[in-house]
Design an enzyme around this catalytic site. Structure first.
Site, PDB file in Angstrom:
ATOM      1  NE  ARG A 268      -3.830  -0.091   0.388  1.00  0.00           N
ATOM      2  CZ  ARG A 268      -5.089  -0.160  -0.033  1.00  0.00           C
ATOM      3  NH1 ARG A 268      -5.539  -1.254  -0.590  1.00  0.00           N
ATOM      4  NH2 ARG A 268      -5.889   0.867   0.119  1.00  0.00           N
ATOM      5  CD  GLU A 297      -2.473   3.553  -5.921  1.00  0.00           C
ATOM      6  OE1 GLU A 297      -3.502   2.957  -6.323  1.00  0.00           O
ATOM      7  OE2 GLU A 297      -1.543   2.976  -5.338  1.00  0.00           O
ATOM      8  CG  HIS A 317      -2.502  -0.482  -7.242  1.00  0.00           C
ATOM      9  ND1 HIS A 317      -3.061   0.279  -6.249  1.00  0.00           N
ATOM     10  CD2 HIS A 317      -2.459  -1.754  -6.734  1.00  0.00           C
ATOM     11  CE1 HIS A 317      -3.349  -0.469  -5.204  1.00  0.00           C
ATOM     12  NE2 HIS A 317      -2.997  -1.719  -5.472  1.00  0.00           N
TER      13      HIS A 317
END
Length: 351
Positions: A268, A297, A317
Site C-alpha cells: 500500500r 493514485e 498498481h
C-alpha cells in the site's frame, strides 16, 4: 441481526455489479456453479474501473460508478449484491430495502459504509486472499526488475534502438543479485510469506519483521524494524495499511539503511513517505526503488517520482492484475452467496 434467507419457492435475486476486471459474466457463472439447488435471477452491471480510476464516492473510498446507477440496478428488489467496486453508501442502502447481503470481491470492503449496513440489517462479506499469489509474484518481479535495471534496458533497446543499456554491465552501474543478498521483509502475511519462500529459493538472506506473526517463518526473524533496516540491502513492504503503519517508512527509517540500498513497495502506497523516498534517491542514500502503489493514485502530474529517471521503476498498481485473481474473487463471492442461501454462517462476514 435479522437476515432471513430467501423463501425457497422464489429465485434468489442478485445484482452482479462487476467491472472490466471482475467481469459480470464471471460472477454469473460462479453463482450458477455454486447455487445449483436454487434458481438464481442475476442482473449484470458493468462499472467503469479500471478504465476509469476509482475514487471516493459520497462517504466511501475506492469506489467506481455512481450511487444513482447502483440504486437503479438494485431497484427491482435485489436481495444480494456481488461487486468489487460499487459504492455501497448510506443512500444506496436506504434505497434498497430488500437488500440483505453484499459480497465484495476484494480483500477489504472499503467501498461499503459498514455502519449503515448494520443499521439496515445488511450482511457484508469480502474475499480475502484472492490476490495473494499474484501480488507476491508481482512483488518478486518488481524486485528483480529494480535490482537488474530490466525496464530501463528494455526502454533503451526496444524504445530507442540504443545499445547504451550495456552501460548497466559496467561495475559502477551493474545491479545486485539476490543470492546472498540481505533482504528485509516488512510484514509476513499472505503475500509476505510467499515472497519469503521465493526469495529463500533464490538464496537471499531473508529477514522478517512482523510483530503480529508467531510460529515458524521462512528466513530470520528480527525483533525490531530498526534492526531489520540496519541489516538489509533491500527492503520490500508487505504490511497492511492501518493507522499504526501509515508512514511507517520515512526519513528516519530510510537513513538507517546502508547507503545505496533499494526499497520495493507493492503493498500500500501510504506505508512509505514518498517525499522522504525521493530525498533518499536524490541523495544516493537509496540507489533504486520499485513502486507499484503510491500515496495518491493515480500519481498526480508533476510528482517528483517522474523526475528520478532510471533510479525508480514504476507500475500503475498492477500487483493483483492476473486473470486467476478475478476468477478466484468471483468464486469466493459465489461461495458466500451459497452459504447464505443455505442458511449457513458466512466465512468472511464483517457485519
Amino acid at each position: 441481526m435479522n437476515n432471513p434467507v430467501p423463501e425457497t419457492n422464489n429465485p434468489v435475486r442478485v445484482l452482479a455489479a462487476g467491472d472490466h476486471f471482475v467481469v459480470p459474466p464471471l460472477i454469473s457463472r460462479a453463482l450458477a456453479d455454486e447455487v445449483r439447488e436454487r434458481e438464481v435471477s442475476v442482473r449484470e452491471l458493468t462499472l467503469p474501473w479500471p478504465l476509469e480510476a476509482f475514487g471516493p464516492v459520497a462517504e466511501v473510498e475506492e469506489a467506481s460508478g455512481s450511487e444513482d446507477g447502483l440504486i437503479e440496478a438494485l431497484a427491482d428488489d435485489r436481495e444480494v449484491l456481488v461487486t468489487q467496486m460499487a459504492p455501497v453508501t448510506e443512500r444506496v442502502l436506504e434505497s434498497a430495502p430488500r437488500l440483505r447481503l453484499v459480497v465484495v470481491c476484494r480483500g477489504g470492503p472499503v467501498n461499503v459504509n459498514l455502519d449503515a449496513a448494520r443499521i439496515h440489517d445488511v450482511r457484508v462479506s469480502y474475499a480475502p486472499g484472492r490476490n495473494a499469489a499474484a501480488t507476491a509474484e508481482f512483488a518478486v518481479g518488481l524486485l528483480l526488475s529494480t535490482l537488474r535495471r530490466i525496464p530501463q534496458a528494455h526502454n533503451l533497446l526496444a524504445g530507442q534502438g540504443s545499445w547504451q543499456g550495456a552501460t548497466y554491465y559496467t561495475y559502477e552501474h551493474s545491479g545486485l543479485e539476490l543470492e546472498d543478498l540481505p533482504v528485509g521483509l516488512v510484514g509476513y502475511g499472505a503475500v509476505g510469506s510467499r515472497v519469503a519462500r521465493v526469495l529463500c529459493a533464490f538464496g537471499a538472506q531473508v529477514m522478517v519483521y512482523d510483530p503480529y506473526v508467531r510460529g515458524e517463518i521462512h528466513g530470520l526473524r528480527v525483533s525490531s524494524l530498526d534492526e531489520l533496516l540496519r541489516r538489509s540491502r533491500v527492503i520490500t513492504l508487505h504490511a497492511r495499511l492501518t493507522p499504526e503503519t501509515r508512514g511507517l517508512i520515512g526519513s528516519r527509517e530510510l537513513a538507517l539503511l546502508p547507503r545505496g540500498s533499494v526499497v520495493v513497495n507493492a503493498a500500500r502506497g501510504p506505508l512509505l513517505d514518498e517525499g522522504a523516498l525521493c530525498d533518499a534517491l536524490e541523495s544516493g542514500q537509496l540507489s533504486a526503488a520499485g513502486l507499484d502503489t503510491y500515496e495518491r493514485e493515480p500519481v498526480p502530474e508533476g510528482s517528483r517520482l517522474f523526475g528520478l529517471g532510471d533510479r525508480v521503476v514504476m507500475t500503475p498498481h498492477l500487483g493483483g492484475a492476473a486473470r486467476a485473481v478475478a476468477e478466484k474473487a468471483a468464486r469466493i463471492a459465489a461461495e458466500e452467496v451459497g452459504r447464505w442461501v443455505r442458511g449457513k454462517p458466512l466465512a468472511h462476514q464483517l457485519t
